[in-house]
Design a protein around this motif. Structure first.
Motif, PDB file in Angstrom:
ATOM      1  N   GLY A  93       0.818  -1.211   0.000  1.00  0.00           N
ATOM      2  CA  GLY A  93       0.000   0.000   0.000  1.00  0.00           C
ATOM      3  C   GLY A  93       0.850   1.259   0.000  1.00  0.00           C
ATOM      4  O   GLY A  93       0.406   2.330   0.395  1.00  0.00           O
ATOM      5  N   GLU A  94       2.088   1.124  -0.478  1.00  0.00           N
ATOM      6  CA  GLU A  94       2.987   2.281  -0.528  1.00  0.00           C
ATOM      7  C   GLU A  94       2.349   3.453  -1.269  1.00  0.00           C
ATOM      8  O   GLU A  94       2.577   4.612  -0.937  1.00  0.00           O
ATOM      9  CB  GLU A  94       4.292   1.922  -1.266  1.00  0.00           C
ATOM     10  CG  GLU A  94       5.173   0.912  -0.569  1.00  0.00           C
ATOM     11  CD  GLU A  94       4.979  -0.488  -1.113  1.00  0.00           C
ATOM     12  OE1 GLU A  94       3.816  -0.947  -1.195  1.00  0.00           O
ATOM     13  OE2 GLU A  94       5.989  -1.130  -1.452  1.00  0.00           O
ATOM     14  N   GLU A  95       1.557   3.114  -2.293  1.00  0.00           N
ATOM     15  CA  GLU A  95       1.003   4.168  -3.141  1.00  0.00           C
ATOM     16  C   GLU A  95      -0.006   5.058  -2.401  1.00  0.00           C
ATOM     17  O   GLU A  95      -0.314   6.148  -2.856  1.00  0.00           O
ATOM     18  CB  GLU A  95       0.369   3.556  -4.403  1.00  0.00           C
ATOM     19  CG  GLU A  95      -0.891   2.732  -4.172  1.00  0.00           C
ATOM     20  CD  GLU A  95      -0.618   1.280  -3.733  1.00  0.00           C
ATOM     21  OE1 GLU A  95       0.498   0.980  -3.284  1.00  0.00           O
ATOM     22  OE2 GLU A  95      -1.553   0.465  -3.820  1.00  0.00           O
ATOM     23  N   PHE A  96      -0.496   4.593  -1.237  1.00  0.00           N
ATOM     24  CA  PHE A  96      -1.452   5.418  -0.493  1.00  0.00           C
ATOM     25  C   PHE A  96      -0.768   6.488   0.351  1.00  0.00           C
ATOM     26  O   PHE A  96      -1.410   7.402   0.842  1.00  0.00           O
ATOM     27  CB  PHE A  96      -2.308   4.548   0.435  1.00  0.00           C
ATOM     28  CG  PHE A  96      -3.116   3.509  -0.296  1.00  0.00           C
ATOM     29  CD1 PHE A  96      -4.009   3.888  -1.293  1.00  0.00           C
ATOM     30  CD2 PHE A  96      -2.996   2.169   0.013  1.00  0.00           C
ATOM     31  CE1 PHE A  96      -4.755   2.941  -1.969  1.00  0.00           C
ATOM     32  CE2 PHE A  96      -3.751   1.212  -0.656  1.00  0.00           C
ATOM     33  CZ  PHE A  96      -4.621   1.597  -1.647  1.00  0.00           C
ATOM     34  N   LEU A  97       0.526   6.323   0.573  1.00  0.00           N
ATOM     35  CA  LEU A  97       1.214   7.217   1.507  1.00  0.00           C
ATOM     36  C   LEU A  97       2.258   8.061   0.789  1.00  0.00           C
ATOM     37  O   LEU A  97       3.265   7.535   0.323  1.00  0.00           O
ATOM     38  CB  LEU A  97       1.910   6.417   2.615  1.00  0.00           C
ATOM     39  CG  LEU A  97       1.099   5.376   3.381  1.00  0.00           C
ATOM     40  CD1 LEU A  97       1.915   4.835   4.550  1.00  0.00           C
ATOM     41  CD2 LEU A  97      -0.210   5.943   3.889  1.00  0.00           C
ATOM     42  N   ASP A  98       2.000   9.345   0.681  1.00  0.00           N
ATOM     43  CA  ASP A  98       2.965  10.249   0.053  1.00  0.00           C
ATOM     44  C   ASP A  98       3.568  11.246   1.024  1.00  0.00           C
ATOM     45  O   ASP A  98       4.728  11.601   0.898  1.00  0.00           O
ATOM     46  CB  ASP A  98       2.296  11.048  -1.080  1.00  0.00           C
ATOM     47  CG  ASP A  98       2.047  10.189  -2.303  1.00  0.00           C
ATOM     48  OD1 ASP A  98       2.736   9.165  -2.462  1.00  0.00           O
ATOM     49  OD2 ASP A  98       1.150  10.543  -3.091  1.00  0.00           O
ATOM     50  N   ASP A  99       2.755  11.739   1.953  1.00  0.00           N
ATOM     51  CA  ASP A  99       3.268  12.821   2.795  1.00  0.00           C
ATOM     52  C   ASP A  99       2.969  12.547   4.263  1.00  0.00           C
ATOM     53  O   ASP A  99       2.390  11.526   4.620  1.00  0.00           O
ATOM     54  CB  ASP A  99       2.703  14.169   2.340  1.00  0.00           C
ATOM     55  CG  ASP A  99       1.182  14.203   2.387  1.00  0.00           C
ATOM     56  OD1 ASP A  99       0.575  13.368   3.108  1.00  0.00           O
ATOM     57  OD2 ASP A  99       0.585  15.045   1.702  1.00  0.00           O
ATOM     58  N   MET A 100       3.357  13.476   5.100  1.00  0.00           N
ATOM     59  CA  MET A 100       3.283  13.280   6.549  1.00  0.00           C
ATOM     60  C   MET A 100       1.865  13.009   7.021  1.00  0.00           C
ATOM     61  O   MET A 100       1.640  12.128   7.846  1.00  0.00           O
ATOM     62  CB  MET A 100       3.853  14.537   7.244  1.00  0.00           C
ATOM     63  CG  MET A 100       4.172  14.342   8.700  1.00  0.00           C
ATOM     64  SD  MET A 100       5.501  13.133   8.989  1.00  0.00           S
ATOM     65  CE  MET A 100       4.678  11.929  10.004  1.00  0.00           C
ATOM     66  N   LEU A 101       0.915  13.755   6.496  1.00  0.00           N
ATOM     67  CA  LEU A 101      -0.469  13.537   6.930  1.00  0.00           C
ATOM     68  C   LEU A 101      -0.928  12.129   6.566  1.00  0.00           C
ATOM     69  O   LEU A 101      -1.595  11.456   7.361  1.00  0.00           O
ATOM     70  CB  LEU A 101      -1.393  14.594   6.308  1.00  0.00           C
ATOM     71  CG  LEU A 101      -2.865  14.535   6.761  1.00  0.00           C
ATOM     72  CD1 LEU A 101      -2.998  14.717   8.275  1.00  0.00           C
ATOM     73  CD2 LEU A 101      -3.693  15.590   6.029  1.00  0.00           C
ATOM     74  N   ASP A 102      -0.550  11.673   5.378  1.00  0.00           N
ATOM     75  CA  ASP A 102      -0.892  10.296   4.986  1.00  0.00           C
ATOM     76  C   ASP A 102      -0.354   9.283   5.997  1.00  0.00           C
ATOM     77  O   ASP A 102      -1.044   8.341   6.379  1.00  0.00           O
ATOM     78  CB  ASP A 102      -0.289   9.952   3.611  1.00  0.00           C
ATOM     79  CG  ASP A 102      -0.952  10.715   2.470  1.00  0.00           C
ATOM     80  OD1 ASP A 102      -2.096  11.177   2.639  1.00  0.00           O
ATOM     81  OD2 ASP A 102      -0.311  10.837   1.408  1.00  0.00           O
ATOM     82  N   PHE A 103       0.891   9.482   6.408  1.00  0.00           N
ATOM     83  CA  PHE A 103       1.511   8.533   7.349  1.00  0.00           C
ATOM     84  C   PHE A 103       0.784   8.571   8.699  1.00  0.00           C
ATOM     85  O   PHE A 103       0.532   7.531   9.306  1.00  0.00           O
ATOM     86  CB  PHE A 103       2.999   8.853   7.551  1.00  0.00           C
ATOM     87  CG  PHE A 103       3.899   8.260   6.503  1.00  0.00           C
ATOM     88  CD1 PHE A 103       3.938   8.780   5.219  1.00  0.00           C
ATOM     89  CD2 PHE A 103       4.717   7.176   6.795  1.00  0.00           C
ATOM     90  CE1 PHE A 103       4.771   8.245   4.242  1.00  0.00           C
ATOM     91  CE2 PHE A 103       5.563   6.622   5.834  1.00  0.00           C
ATOM     92  CZ  PHE A 103       5.590   7.163   4.554  1.00  0.00           C
ATOM     93  N   ALA A 104       0.470   9.777   9.175  1.00  0.00           N
ATOM     94  CA  ALA A 104      -0.183   9.895  10.486  1.00  0.00           C
ATOM     95  C   ALA A 104      -1.584   9.276  10.431  1.00  0.00           C
ATOM     96  O   ALA A 104      -1.981   8.531  11.329  1.00  0.00           O
ATOM     97  CB  ALA A 104      -0.245  11.363  10.899  1.00  0.00           C
ATOM     98  N   LEU A 105      -2.317   9.565   9.375  1.00  0.00           N
ATOM     99  CA  LEU A 105      -3.668   9.005   9.267  1.00  0.00           C
ATOM    100  C   LEU A 105      -3.612   7.485   9.079  1.00  0.00           C
ATOM    101  O   LEU A 105      -4.457   6.760   9.603  1.00  0.00           O
ATOM    102  CB  LEU A 105      -4.428   9.657   8.107  1.00  0.00           C
ATOM    103  CG  LEU A 105      -4.706  11.156   8.293  1.00  0.00           C
ATOM    104  CD1 LEU A 105      -5.478  11.708   7.098  1.00  0.00           C
ATOM    105  CD2 LEU A 105      -5.451  11.450   9.590  1.00  0.00           C
ATOM    106  N   HIS A 106      -2.591   7.035   8.357  1.00  0.00           N
ATOM    107  CA  HIS A 106      -2.417   5.583   8.216  1.00  0.00           C
ATOM    108  C   HIS A 106      -2.240   4.940   9.593  1.00  0.00           C
ATOM    109  O   HIS A 106      -2.797   3.882   9.874  1.00  0.00           O
ATOM    110  CB  HIS A 106      -1.214   5.277   7.322  1.00  0.00           C
ATOM    111  CG  HIS A 106      -0.821   3.830   7.327  1.00  0.00           C
ATOM    112  ND1 HIS A 106      -1.455   2.885   6.566  1.00  0.00           N
ATOM    113  CD2 HIS A 106       0.130   3.158   8.048  1.00  0.00           C
ATOM    114  CE1 HIS A 106      -0.912   1.696   6.806  1.00  0.00           C
ATOM    115  NE2 HIS A 106       0.053   1.835   7.689  1.00  0.00           N
TER     116      HIS A 106
END
Lengths: 420, 260
Positions: free
Chosen positions: B63-76
């Motif tokens: 699912g690397e493609e779902f995470l691009d930036d910091m907010l993506d990582f935190a929400l993940h």
């Protein structure tokens, strides 16, 4: 065949013990080694050489983009190209190229390339490299794993901007522009020929074929090693059902021509050694930021010219090895002609980017080699691909009648000398 | 520890190491990922329900493609907590995982119990630049990451024979996937402006740092402490950046004392 005279514009004053004393020629090379006063003369010497190549009858003159680099003094090749556009009138101006992902917004590339195309009367060849990891990631801070995605979006934006006749909105992931409206537009229609320089990422092949762009393989390891990679490219071309015009591919090759084989060695060996020893002393940790290459490319295990193996090899290569193993093509006009033909046919290429200024070569040697090539090699290689003689899909289409600013200078001088 | 696979609402498939019972403790790993052996997790599992998800691009998680930036990582991170069905877990984050845990705590300060930041990334101090992990050659990792370089080298390679070309290629690909993902929030400078959001972090916070951390030095612990109002600092002797692996006993003691 089309021959483009290329100058990487190396800094020729790196100390003898550069390799031992300094970490890398690229990225963190201390800038105290650069002397701007020497740099002043050097830029003019290098630009004069490019203009000389135009006068010798080379089809193109070429520049490229590198950053924080001791062997490439053109962070902005467009500035050099603009100077060349004013002082030459015939050769294609090959800017190979602008690293799209580094421009914010990348519409800047569309604008500057359009300016160059207009200024030169339609002589621009437009290169769009993804950019090396050194330039793109370590010098310009682009996130490795997002570099290709950002590049792809920038490419889409530039191509739409070049071809659209109405302002449009662009809602990208990396660029949001409410009004894209290119002013000026390029002369060449639908756009200047596009060259994609690659170092060995296999995705690049499909990208070139999707858009019918030229694939330019740039390496310093010569045509014998380049063959493995270009064979892969041509296989891909066949698989995709595209025609096999050799003009789909270009190859960069270091070339040294002397009156005899022996003269070539005597004149050029030390400068070639300077290049391989000092200019290619790149710290391995900068070669390939994790995420920059795709997993698919890594799995394909394509040759990396900056691998540890090559790095240690570069420092020990003798002239004989360099010549025999095809890193460089060097010798008498006859020898060079023979090797060039072998290279052109072996790689199936329609474009050669010839590197005629190497390392710390003095001006006269570069001119000597270029002149011998233009007069005694080039004419014999013009028609290697007779069946594709009329294929100009990857060449510039200049205006038939163009401004001649290079002639205006002399006229202006004469005018100024006349009594009022 | 047993492994389970979950899918987040966004569609990332995540492998989770799990053991123990009690209050839930979510451990977020650093840029290098979990090592083959993670004894400190086993020890923590004696008292808590320990859950260690692997980020996309790490181990078997995708699912690397779902995470691009910091907010993506935190929400993940919160998506994983939700997919595991946890309520107000403790968050323990090491290095990059600490950066993510701190962001999670800023985004949703009422959704966690306590926070432990272990040699956390996320800040930048000009006078103390963090070494560029992304330009390291293989032999440079251990000397920067561990107090005891030789022991660290053995831990990092996990007994893999890197003279074997296939093993080397496999290792290189896994490394590229991990660091490629990490680069999205750590490259070229591991600072995505966490400092301006830390005022929102209200959870009681423990900072645990190795005294000989040569990657993110203890001076960063001091900076975190000054930015997080409810925080205490515990320094560990003879420990570098990889302190949970290097001093598991001292690490577990400090964490347990804080969480209980």
């Amino acid at each position: 065949m089309k021959f483009t005279w290329f100058n990487l514009m190396p800094w020729p004053y790196l100390p003898d013990d550069f390799r031992e004393r300094y970490h890398s020629v690229w990225v963190d090379i201390p800038n105290r080694l650069y002397d701007p006063e020497k740099g002043h003369f050097l830029y003019h010497r290098y630009m004069d050489q490019l203009e000389y190549a135009d006068a010798l009858g080379f089809d193109g003159i070429g520049v490229n983009e590198h950053h924080q680099n001791g062997y490439g003094l053109m962070p902005s090749p467009n500035l050099i190209a603009a100077g060349l556009a004013r002082r030459t009138s015939r050769a294609a101006i090959a800017v190979i190229g602008n690293s799209l992902a580094l421009y914010n917004p990348p519409i800047r590339v569309a604008e500057e390339f359009a300016m160059l195309d207009v200024l030169s009367g339609g002589r621009l060849l437009a290169g769009f490299p993804v950019g090396t990891s050194m330039d793109t990631n370590y010098c310009y801070g682009q996130i490795p794993a997002l570099t290709r995605d950002k590049y792809a979006e920038a490419h889409e934006l530039v191509m739409r901007a070049w071809q659209s006749e109405e302002p449009f909105a662009f809602d990208g992931k990396y660029n949001q522009l409410r009004y894209v409206n290119l002013w000026p537009r390029p002369i060449q229609k639908p756009h200047p020929p596009v060259y994609i320089p690659g170092g060995g990422s296999i995705e690049t092949w499909d990208f070139c074929l999707d858009h019918d762009y030229n694939y330019s393989y740039l390496s310093f390891t010569g045509y014998l090693r380049g063959k493995k990679l270009l064979d892969g490219y041509w296989e891909r071309v066949a698989k995709r059902g595209k025609d096999e015009s050799p003009y789909r591919a270009a190859f960069a090759q270091t070339i040294c021509v002397g009156e005899t084989d022996q003269e070539a060695e005597e004149l050029y060996a030390e400068h070639v050694s300077y290049f391989y020893n000092r200019c290619l002393h790149v710290y391995l940790g900068f070669a390939d930021a994790p995420g920059y290459r795709t997993i698919k490319t890594i799995q394909a295990n394509v040759l990396n010219a900056l691998s540890e193996e090559f790095q240690s090899l570069f420092s020990t290569l003798t002239w004989k090895q360099l010549v025999d193993d095809g890193y460089i093509i060097a010798g008498s006009p006859k020898t060079v002609r023979h090797r060039m033909e072998e290279m052109i046919k072996g790689l199936r290429i329609g474009h050669v980017f010839g590197l005629f200024h190497i390392g710390d070569m003095p001006d006269w040697k570069s001119r000597h080699s270029s002149k011998l090539f233009a007069e005694q090699v080039m004419p014999h290689l013009r028609d290697v691909w007779p069946e594709w003689r009329d294929d100009d899909r990857w060449w510039c289409k200049p205006l038939p009648y163009r401004a001649r600013p290079e002639e205006g200078l002399e006229a202006a001088r004469q005018h100024a000398r006349k009594p009022q | 520890m047993k492994t389970t696979a979950i899918e987040t609402a966004r569609g990332a498939r995540v492998r989770v190491l799990e053991a123990g019972s009690g209050a839930p403790v979510v451990f977020l790993h650093g840029a290098g990922g979990l090592l083959p052996d993670n004894p400190f997790l086993d020890q923590l599992a004696a008292r808590y329900r320990v859950l260690a998800p692997e980020f996309p691009g790490y181990g078997e998680s995708t699912g690397e493609e779902f995470l691009d930036d910091m907010l993506d990582f935190a929400l993940h991170g919160w998506d994983v907590v939700d997919a595991l069905g946890l309520r107000r877990p403790h968050l323990v984050g090491h290095s990059m995982g600490g950066m993510i845990a701190a962001e999670m705590a800023c985004v949703a300060p009422r959704d966690l119990d306590k926070l432990v930041l272990v040699a956390a990334a996320g800040l930048w101090i000009d006078e103390h630049p963090i070494p560029d992990l992304f330009s390291f050659l293989p032999h440079e990792y251990a000397q920067t990451l561990f107090h005891d370089r030789a022991a660290g080298e053995a831990l990092l390679t996990g007994g893999l024979d890197l003279r074997n070309p296939n093993a080397l290629m496999e290792f290189y690909i896994a490394h590229t996937k991990r660091m490629g993902m990490a680069g999205k929030i750590l490259f070229p400078i591991p600072n995505r402006r966490l400092a301006k959001r830390l005022y929102r972090l209200t959870a009681p916070t423990l900072l645990v740092w190795g005294k000989s951390d040569r990657l993110i030095g203890p001076v960063y612990a001091d900076r975190f402490q000054s930015l997080i109002r409810n925080s205490t600092l515990q320094l560990i002797d003879e420990a570098g950046h990889m302190l949970p692996y290097e001093q598991p006993d001292a690490f577990v003691t400090a964490v347990t004392r804080f969480l209980d």
